[in-house]
Design a protein around this motif. Structure first.
Motif, PDB file in Angstrom:
ATOM      1  N   LEU A  47       0.809  -1.206   0.000  1.00  0.00           N
ATOM      2  CA  LEU A  47       0.000   0.000   0.000  1.00  0.00           C
ATOM      3  C   LEU A  47       0.845   1.259   0.000  1.00  0.00           C
ATOM      4  CD1 LEU A  47      -2.852   1.202   0.133  1.00  0.00           C
ATOM      5  CD2 LEU A  47      -2.739   0.999   2.616  1.00  0.00           C
ATOM      6  N   TYR A  48       2.008   1.200   0.624  1.00  0.00           N
ATOM      7  CA  TYR A  48       2.901   2.360   0.624  1.00  0.00           C
ATOM      8  C   TYR A  48       4.325   1.870   0.749  1.00  0.00           C
ATOM      9  CZ  TYR A  48       3.222   1.688   5.674  1.00  0.00           C
ATOM     10  OH  TYR A  48       3.431   1.162   6.919  1.00  0.00           O
ATOM     11  N   GLY A  49       5.278   2.699   0.335  1.00  0.00           N
ATOM     12  CA  GLY A  49       6.675   2.312   0.389  1.00  0.00           C
ATOM     13  C   GLY A  49       7.493   3.199   1.292  1.00  0.00           C
ATOM     14  N   GLU A  50       6.803   4.012   2.105  1.00  0.00           N
ATOM     15  CA  GLU A  50       7.505   4.939   2.995  1.00  0.00           C
ATOM     16  C   GLU A  50       7.344   4.470   4.433  1.00  0.00           C
ATOM     17  OE1 GLU A  50       5.685   8.704   2.140  1.00  0.00           O
ATOM     18  OE2 GLU A  50       5.353   8.108   0.062  1.00  0.00           O
ATOM     19  N   PRO A  78       4.365  -3.102   3.452  1.00  0.00           N
ATOM     20  CA  PRO A  78       5.773  -3.389   3.139  1.00  0.00           C
ATOM     21  C   PRO A  78       6.419  -4.409   4.071  1.00  0.00           C
ATOM     22  CG  PRO A  78       5.358  -1.030   3.047  1.00  0.00           C
ATOM     23  CD  PRO A  78       4.132  -1.647   3.635  1.00  0.00           C
ATOM     24  N   ASP A  79       5.930  -4.499   5.327  1.00  0.00           N
ATOM     25  CA  ASP A  79       6.544  -5.423   6.278  1.00  0.00           C
ATOM     26  C   ASP A  79       5.965  -6.836   6.183  1.00  0.00           C
ATOM     27  OD1 ASP A  79       4.059  -5.111   7.392  1.00  0.00           O
ATOM     28  OD2 ASP A  79       4.741  -4.052   9.189  1.00  0.00           O
ATOM     29  N   PRO A 127       4.060   2.119  10.914  1.00  0.00           N
ATOM     30  CA  PRO A 127       3.706   0.703  10.896  1.00  0.00           C
ATOM     31  C   PRO A 127       3.903  -0.033  12.209  1.00  0.00           C
ATOM     32  CG  PRO A 127       5.789   1.070   9.751  1.00  0.00           C
ATOM     33  CD  PRO A 127       5.219   2.420  10.056  1.00  0.00           C
ATOM     34  N   GLY A 128       4.680   0.512  13.128  1.00  0.00           N
ATOM     35  CA  GLY A 128       4.933  -0.200  14.367  1.00  0.00           C
ATOM     36  C   GLY A 128       3.711  -0.316  15.227  1.00  0.00           C
TER      37      GLY A 128
END
Length: 266
Positions: A39-42, A146-147, A262-263
Motif C-alpha cells: 500500500l505504501y513504500g515509505e 511493506p513489512d 507501521p509499528g
C-alpha cells in the motif's frame, strides 16, 4: 425483497467491475489472491476520512486534492459516482471501490475507498435504515504492507435513524466477524452517526471487543450532533504519528487526516 449487496471497482482504463461479497471470512489464511504491490513504500501511512455530502457543495474536489494530498487511502462516505469523482479517483489511485447504498437517478451514493494499491480482498456490506427504509453501506478491504503484514480497512457509514441501538449494533456485527478473523493491523473509520449516549456506548463497546484504539484529535473540529462527534478513526497494530481535522464548508462534515507508522502502538 432485499437488493443485492455488491461493490463497484473503478480502475483507470478499465470498465467498472461488480464485486460480490466473498463466501469466506477475511482471515489472512483465507485470502486467495496473490498480494500485489504494498500500500505504501515509505515510513508513513496517510489516510483521509470524509463524509463528502454527495459532492453537493463547491470546493469538495480542492479539499481532496489539497488536504488529502499524499494520502494512501481515502475513505469517503456519501460518495456519489459522478464523472468528476470517478476521474479524480482513477487518476490519483490504483483502485476505487464503492458500495452503492442509495441508487439515485443518475449516480449511486455510498461509501467509497480509494487506495494506492490494489486490494486483495473486498467485502461490501449494507444495512437498511428501519425508519426511512434507505440503506447505509460499509466496505472491508485488505492490502499488503511493506513489512509483509496485511492491513484490513473498514469504511463505514452507520445507520442514522433508528429506535434504540439494535439495528446500529446489527450493522457492526458482520464487521466484527471480519475483524475477528483477521490477524494483522486494522483501521476502521467513517461516519458512525454516534449522536446518542446508547450509540456511543455501543460503538465503544464494539471497539473494546475488537481491541481497537480511538484516534484522538487535539484540535477537535469534527462535526457534532447533540454535542457528540459523528466521525471516528479506530485502529490496532499501528501507531499514530499525526491527526488533524480540516474546517471546511465543502461538506456538512469536516475531513479527518491521520498519519500512521507501521509499528505497534506502545
Amino acid at each position: 425483497m432485499r437488493k443485492k449487496t455488491y461493490a463497484m471497482r473503478y480502475v483507470a482504463g478499465q470498465p467498472a467491475k461488480r464485486i460480490l461479497p466473498p463466501s469466506a471470512l477475511a482471515g489472512t489464511s483465507s485470502l486467495t489472491l496473490a498480494p500485489g504491490e504494498p500500500l505504501y513504500g515509505e515510513k508513513t501511512l496517510r489516510i483521509l476520512v470524509w463524509n463528502i455530502f454527495k459532492q453537493q457543495r463547491a470546493d469538495w474536489l480542492s479539499v481532496l486534492q489539497n488536504f488529502g494530498k499524499g494520502a494512501h487511502l481515502m475513505l469517503l462516505q456519501e460518495a456519489q459516482t459522478t464523472p468528476e469523482l470517478v476521474h479524480f479517483a482513477t487518476t490519483h489511485y490504483l483502485a476505487a471501490d464503492q458500495v452503492p447504498a442509495i441508487v439515485l437517478p443518475q449516480h449511486p451514493s455510498g461509501v467509497m475507498t480509494l487506495s494506492a494499491a490494489q486490494p486483495i480482498y473486498c467485502c461490501p456490506l449494507r444495512e437498511r435504515e428501519p425508519i426511512l427504509r434507505l440503506s447505509k453501506s460499509a466496505l472491508v478491504t485488505v492490502y499488503p504492507l511493506p513489512d509483509g503484514r496485511m492491513l484490513m480497512v473498514v469504511n463505514i457509514h452507520a445507520v442514522n435513524f433508528s429506535l434504540g441501538v439494535d439495528v446500529y449494533s446489527k450493522q457492526l456485527d458482520p464487521i466484527g466477524d471480519q475483524i475477528a478473523h483477521h490477524q494483522g493491523p486494522v483501521i476502521m473509520a467513517g461516519d458512525f452517526n454516534a449522536w446518542s449516549r446508547p450509540r456511543i456506548n455501543a460503538l465503544y463497546r464494539f471497539a473494546r471487543e475488537m481491541t481497537l484504539r480511538e484516534v484522538r484529535f487535539t484540535d477537535d473540529h469534527r462535526k457534532r450532533a447533540f454535542g457528540r462527534p459523528l466521525d471516528f478513526v479506530f485502529y490496532r497494530g499501528l501507531s499514530v504519528r499525526e491527526a488533524s481535522v480540516l474546517v471546511t464548508s465543502a461538506s456538512d462534515h469536516n475531513p479527518l487526516l491521520v498519519e500512521f507508522s507501521p509499528g505497534k502502538p506502545a
